[in-house]
Scaffold this motif. Structure first.
Motif, PDB file in Angstrom:
ATOM      1  N   ASN A   1       1.025  -0.673  -0.820  1.00  0.00           N
ATOM      2  CA  ASN A   1      -0.028   0.180  -0.148  1.00  0.00           C
ATOM      3  C   ASN A   1       0.979   1.013  -0.506  1.00  0.00           C
ATOM      4  O   ASN A   1       1.507   1.682   1.224  1.00  0.00           O
ATOM      5  CB  ASN A   1      -0.812   0.142   1.216  1.00  0.00           C
ATOM      6  CG  ASN A   1      -2.529   1.097   1.104  1.00  0.00           C
ATOM      7  OD1 ASN A   1      -1.523   2.328   1.070  1.00  0.00           O
ATOM      8  ND2 ASN A   1      -3.558   0.675   1.911  1.00  0.00           N
ATOM      9  N   ILE A   2       1.113   2.594  -0.717  1.00  0.00           N
ATOM     10  CA  ILE A   2       1.755   3.094  -1.439  1.00  0.00           C
ATOM     11  C   ILE A   2       1.502   4.143  -0.392  1.00  0.00           C
ATOM     12  O   ILE A   2       2.309   5.131  -0.019  1.00  0.00           O
ATOM     13  CB  ILE A   2       1.945   3.643  -2.710  1.00  0.00           C
ATOM     14  CG1 ILE A   2       2.739   2.541  -3.857  1.00  0.00           C
ATOM     15  CG2 ILE A   2       2.554   4.360  -3.228  1.00  0.00           C
ATOM     16  CD1 ILE A   2       2.609   2.584  -5.066  1.00  0.00           C
ATOM     17  N   VAL A   3       0.684   4.579  -0.518  1.00  0.00           N
ATOM     18  CA  VAL A   3      -0.342   5.481   0.198  1.00  0.00           C
ATOM     19  C   VAL A   3       0.078   5.511   1.188  1.00  0.00           C
ATOM     20  O   VAL A   3       0.767   6.629   2.480  1.00  0.00           O
ATOM     21  CB  VAL A   3      -1.531   5.678   0.085  1.00  0.00           C
ATOM     22  CG1 VAL A   3      -2.308   7.083   0.703  1.00  0.00           C
ATOM     23  CG2 VAL A   3      -1.952   6.523  -1.845  1.00  0.00           C
ATOM     24  N   THR A   4      -0.322   4.783   2.333  1.00  0.00           N
ATOM     25  CA  THR A   4      -0.024   4.613   3.683  1.00  0.00           C
ATOM     26  C   THR A   4       1.519   4.481   3.947  1.00  0.00           C
ATOM     27  O   THR A   4       1.915   4.719   5.002  1.00  0.00           O
ATOM     28  CB  THR A   4      -0.350   3.067   4.177  1.00  0.00           C
ATOM     29  OG1 THR A   4      -2.285   2.957   3.265  1.00  0.00           O
ATOM     30  CG2 THR A   4      -0.289   3.241   6.010  1.00  0.00           C
ATOM     31  N   ALA A   5       2.234   3.481   2.926  1.00  0.00           N
ATOM     32  CA  ALA A   5       3.727   3.191   2.931  1.00  0.00           C
ATOM     33  C   ALA A   5       4.321   5.111   3.643  1.00  0.00           C
ATOM     34  O   ALA A   5       5.505   5.483   4.198  1.00  0.00           O
ATOM     35  CB  ALA A   5       4.119   3.493   2.477  1.00  0.00           C
ATOM     36  N   ALA A   6       3.802   5.831   2.629  1.00  0.00           N
ATOM     37  CA  ALA A   6       4.239   7.157   2.573  1.00  0.00           C
ATOM     38  C   ALA A   6       3.863   8.022   3.603  1.00  0.00           C
ATOM     39  O   ALA A   6       4.653   8.410   4.133  1.00  0.00           O
ATOM     40  CB  ALA A   6       3.950   8.103   1.098  1.00  0.00           C
ATOM     41  N   ALA A   7       2.681   7.584   3.875  1.00  0.00           N
ATOM     42  CA  ALA A   7       2.699   8.448   5.371  1.00  0.00           C
ATOM     43  C   ALA A   7       2.969   7.945   6.333  1.00  0.00           C
ATOM     44  O   ALA A   7       3.706   8.460   7.390  1.00  0.00           O
ATOM     45  CB  ALA A   7       0.699   7.791   5.628  1.00  0.00           C
ATOM     46  N   PHE A   8       4.038   7.000   6.645  1.00  0.00           N
ATOM     47  CA  PHE A   8       4.101   6.311   7.255  1.00  0.00           C
ATOM     48  C   PHE A   8       5.566   6.544   7.846  1.00  0.00           C
ATOM     49  O   PHE A   8       6.344   7.117   8.336  1.00  0.00           O
ATOM     50  CB  PHE A   8       4.651   4.766   7.395  1.00  0.00           C
ATOM     51  CG  PHE A   8       5.296   4.824   8.829  1.00  0.00           C
ATOM     52  CD1 PHE A   8       4.843   4.278   9.518  1.00  0.00           C
ATOM     53  CD2 PHE A   8       6.763   4.582   8.612  1.00  0.00           C
ATOM     54  CE1 PHE A   8       5.777   4.084  11.526  1.00  0.00           C
ATOM     55  CE2 PHE A   8       7.219   3.880   9.542  1.00  0.00           C
ATOM     56  CZ  PHE A   8       7.125   3.299  10.835  1.00  0.00           C
ATOM     57  N   ILE A   9       6.134   7.233   6.293  1.00  0.00           N
ATOM     58  CA  ILE A   9       7.471   8.184   6.000  1.00  0.00           C
ATOM     59  C   ILE A   9       8.165   8.986   6.310  1.00  0.00           C
ATOM     60  O   ILE A   9       8.828   9.796   7.034  1.00  0.00           O
ATOM     61  CB  ILE A   9       8.155   7.205   4.654  1.00  0.00           C
ATOM     62  CG1 ILE A   9       8.216   5.849   4.318  1.00  0.00           C
ATOM     63  CG2 ILE A   9       9.514   7.812   3.994  1.00  0.00           C
ATOM     64  CD1 ILE A   9       7.957   5.173   2.855  1.00  0.00           C
ATOM     65  N   THR A  10       6.858   9.973   5.960  1.00  0.00           N
ATOM     66  CA  THR A  10       6.306  10.939   6.530  1.00  0.00           C
ATOM     67  C   THR A  10       6.600  11.874   7.717  1.00  0.00           C
ATOM     68  O   THR A  10       6.864  12.480   7.955  1.00  0.00           O
ATOM     69  CB  THR A  10       5.588  11.450   5.144  1.00  0.00           C
ATOM     70  OG1 THR A  10       5.549  11.532   4.107  1.00  0.00           O
ATOM     71  CG2 THR A  10       5.454  13.613   5.597  1.00  0.00           C
ATOM     72  N   LEU A  11       5.923  10.607   8.275  1.00  0.00           N
ATOM     73  CA  LEU A  11       5.430  10.680   9.739  1.00  0.00           C
ATOM     74  C   LEU A  11       6.575  10.301  10.216  1.00  0.00           C
ATOM     75  O   LEU A  11       7.380  11.300  11.789  1.00  0.00           O
ATOM     76  CB  LEU A  11       4.148  10.348  10.344  1.00  0.00           C
ATOM     77  CG  LEU A  11       2.272  10.941   9.639  1.00  0.00           C
ATOM     78  CD1 LEU A  11       1.631   9.856   9.808  1.00  0.00           C
ATOM     79  CD2 LEU A  11       2.980  12.266  10.715  1.00  0.00           C
ATOM     80  N   THR A  12       7.060   9.574  10.226  1.00  0.00           N
ATOM     81  CA  THR A  12       8.633   9.329  10.798  1.00  0.00           C
ATOM     82  C   THR A  12       9.197  10.499  10.311  1.00  0.00           C
ATOM     83  O   THR A  12      10.419  10.947  11.469  1.00  0.00           O
ATOM     84  CB  THR A  12       9.189   8.049  10.762  1.00  0.00           C
ATOM     85  OG1 THR A  12       7.835   6.937  10.011  1.00  0.00           O
ATOM     86  CG2 THR A  12      10.362   7.808  10.950  1.00  0.00           C
ATOM     87  N   ASP A  13       9.981  11.128   9.541  1.00  0.00           N
ATOM     88  CA  ASP A  13      10.943  11.134   9.467  1.00  0.00           C
ATOM     89  C   ASP A  13       9.906  12.776   9.999  1.00  0.00           C
ATOM     90  O   ASP A  13      11.810  13.777  10.932  1.00  0.00           O
ATOM     91  CB  ASP A  13      11.602  12.202   7.741  1.00  0.00           C
ATOM     92  CG  ASP A  13      12.116  12.404   7.337  1.00  0.00           C
ATOM     93  OD1 ASP A  13      13.433  12.142   7.955  1.00  0.00           O
ATOM     94  OD2 ASP A  13      11.930  13.680   6.592  1.00  0.00           O
ATOM     95  N   VAL A  14       9.198  13.884   9.544  1.00  0.00           N
ATOM     96  CA  VAL A  14       8.894  15.059  10.525  1.00  0.00           C
ATOM     97  C   VAL A  14       9.102  14.827  11.915  1.00  0.00           C
ATOM     98  O   VAL A  14       9.641  16.091  12.718  1.00  0.00           O
ATOM     99  CB  VAL A  14       7.488  15.390   9.783  1.00  0.00           C
ATOM    100  CG1 VAL A  14       7.353  16.637  10.819  1.00  0.00           C
ATOM    101  CG2 VAL A  14       7.493  15.827   8.252  1.00  0.00           C
ATOM    102  N   GLY A  15       8.745  13.321  12.327  1.00  0.00           N
ATOM    103  CA  GLY A  15       8.617  13.456  14.463  1.00  0.00           C
ATOM    104  C   GLY A  15      10.218  13.578  13.812  1.00  0.00           C
ATOM    105  O   GLY A  15       9.985  14.178  15.111  1.00  0.00           O
ATOM    106  N   ILE A  16      10.708  12.983  13.924  1.00  0.00           N
ATOM    107  CA  ILE A  16      12.453  12.310  14.074  1.00  0.00           C
ATOM    108  C   ILE A  16      13.088  14.025  14.075  1.00  0.00           C
ATOM    109  O   ILE A  16      13.471  14.843  15.079  1.00  0.00           O
ATOM    110  CB  ILE A  16      13.379  11.895  14.022  1.00  0.00           C
ATOM    111  CG1 ILE A  16      12.089  10.793  14.016  1.00  0.00           C
ATOM    112  CG2 ILE A  16      15.089  11.669  14.206  1.00  0.00           C
ATOM    113  CD1 ILE A  16      13.129   9.286  13.642  1.00  0.00           C
ATOM    114  N   ALA A  17      12.198  14.576  12.772  1.00  0.00           N
ATOM    115  CA  ALA A  17      13.059  15.816  12.630  1.00  0.00           C
ATOM    116  C   ALA A  17      12.781  16.790  13.725  1.00  0.00           C
ATOM    117  O   ALA A  17      13.621  17.924  14.752  1.00  0.00           O
ATOM    118  CB  ALA A  17      12.804  16.278  11.696  1.00  0.00           C
TER     119      ALA A  17
END
Ligand code: TRP
Length: 461
Positions: free
Chosen positions: A239-255
């Protein structure tokens, strides 16, 4: 074809590798110092808005193009039947090569700091300028770093990248949380939080917008086809849309957490937040010292070691792009392509290595129009490759998807592996974003800020 190119072994494998690509020096080194230079919370807000509203749809598009075509960024546009658009792929290759050339220098700093921390040298914070100017030492660390990157990439997708990403990221995450909690206990922490969280909108100049947009693309590894390449190894039931959401949230969250940790530290030590590229390197050793010798060494070494690993999963993704290009399009053997390009990029990085005090020519490289102080070579490469080429790449990708490849093809690919997406609000948003919001906003901001940055032409101010 699919089989011989390799595929991620599992769903989590792709998500972790892509998140590993996104999370790196961009979150922990670059984000805080850009916030510091950009005046604090107003920068943070713009960065968040760019990540979620503009970058997320572009990320979804990149992964979809990659999975649809199973190609590198150049081959992908050709495989869809639009040979001229391959120029977007070529531009991405160039951006990636340039970014890796200076990224590797900073990775060398991080690794060097690990070695200093192991020896309990907490003074290194106040000696950062001398450290960065020691080009032989930093060059050696950088060379070592590039060699490890090349080794991982030459081992292919699932063995190298996937395994490395799996256990290190959660550890780094926990360490940042622990340090963040510690930061809150320090005197003056509240001043740091105010700087970080209470926006002063008068600080929002084109310069700040330019940096915030570049930071959003850089941090999410977007705009140069890294995620087209990673997408090409993703299976069709993902599921691309979910995967991308997870990647974005993780990245922004860590920053975001990294900033939460750092600004209280900066203010509690009475350091200036706009210290530039040395910010975490100047600030953190003194913090570790306050933990006492033993704990300070343990936490300090762990921090810079994990930072080096976070950088490694990012350098791996940067190197993977030109390698997959040479393998797919020119039939060059993977291992040969890897070592060739790694060496080339290391050499392209030498001026950046010298531009932090070692050579006055590269340290005071050019004075841009409309500015009165010179920038160093490494900063200039950042302006060009990261802050300009990535958003331009994102702009072109959104135009391509909306008006050339066409949205129904994107939607078709996104619905593969996610039948529920059809007709949902998220699909509607992605459609609108890719056709209107991304092209218009990315186009306008890029033109305005590039004129401002490079030519001293202020359309708004
Ligand atoms: N996103 C990474 C970081 O924040 C850097 C990075 C890896 C990158 N791959 C990329 C940036 C591709 C732009 C394009 O450290």
């Amino acid at each position: 074809m699919t089989v011989s190119r390799g595929e991620f072994n599992s769903r989590v494998g792709f998500i972790l590798a892509a998140a590993g690509s996104a999370v790196g020096l961009g979150n922990i080194w670059k984000f805080p110092f850009e916030v510091g230079k950009g005046g604090g919370a107003a920068f943070v807000l713009m960065y968040l808005a760019f990540c979620f509203l503009l970058c997320y749809p572009v990320m979804v598009s990149e992964i979809a193009i990659g999975r649809k075509t199973r190609r590198n960024p150049v081959g992908a546009f050709k495989a869809l039947g639009f040979r001229r658009w391959a120029i977007v792929g070529y531009m991405g290759l160039m951006a990636g090569v340039l970014i890796l050339s200076f990224y590797n220098v900073v990775a060398g700093w991080a690794f060097g700091y690990f070695l200093e921390m192991v020896q309990g040298n907490f003074e290194i914070g106040s000696q950062f300028d001398g450290f960065a100017a020691d080009w032989m030492k930093v060059g050696l660390y950088g060379f070592f770093f590039m060699a490890i990157t090349a080794y991982i990439v030459s081992n292919g997708i699932s063995n190298g990248i996937e395994r490395a990403a799996k256990f290190l990221m959660p550890t780094l995450f926990l360490l940042i949380i622990a340090l963040m909690i510690y930061a809150m206990t320090l005197p003056n922490a509240i001043e740091g939080l105010k700087f970080y969280l209470i926006p002063d909108f008068s600080a929002l100049t084109p310069t700040v917008l330019y940096a915030a947009l570049g930071q959003a693309f850089f941090s999410l590894s977007l705009g140069m086809g890294a995620l087209i390449t990673y997408g090409s190894y993703v299976s069709r039931d993902q599921n691309i849309v979910t995967a991308a959401a997870f990647i974005t949230l993780t990245d922004v969250g860590i920053a975001f957490l990294a900033g939460f940790m750092l600004f209280p530290f900066v203010f509690s030590q009475g350091l200036p937040p706009d210290g530039g590229a040395g910010l975490i390197f100047v600030t953190l050793p003194g913090v570790f010292e306050t933990l006492g010798a033993t704990l300070g060494i343990v936490i300090g070494s762990a921090f810079f070691l994990l930072l080096s690993f976070a950088a490694l999963t990012s350098t791996v993704s940067l190197l993977e792009v030109p390698v997959s290009y040479l393998v797919d399009e020119h039939g060059i053997k993977r291992s040969r392509a890897v070592w060739l390009i790694a060496l080339l990029i290391f050499l392209i990085g030498v001026p950046s290595l010298l531009s932090n005090g070692a050579s006055s020519i590269f340290t005071n490289f050019v004075t841009l129009m409309g500015s009165d102080s010179p920038v160093d070579f490494m900063t200039l490469v950042g302006y060009i490759a990261n802050d300009t080429m990535l958003p331009v790449g994102g702009f072109l990708i959104s135009v391509f998807v909306a008006y050339v490849w066409k949205k129904h093809n994107l939607n078709e690919e996104l619905a593969t592996g996610d039948e529920d997406l059809r007709g949902s609000w998220l699909q509607t948003y992605i459609d609108i974003a890719i056709s209107y919001i991304c092209p218009v906003i990315l186009g306008v901001i890029t033109v305005v800020t590039v004129l401002d940055r490079f030519f001293g032409i202020h359309l708004f101010s």
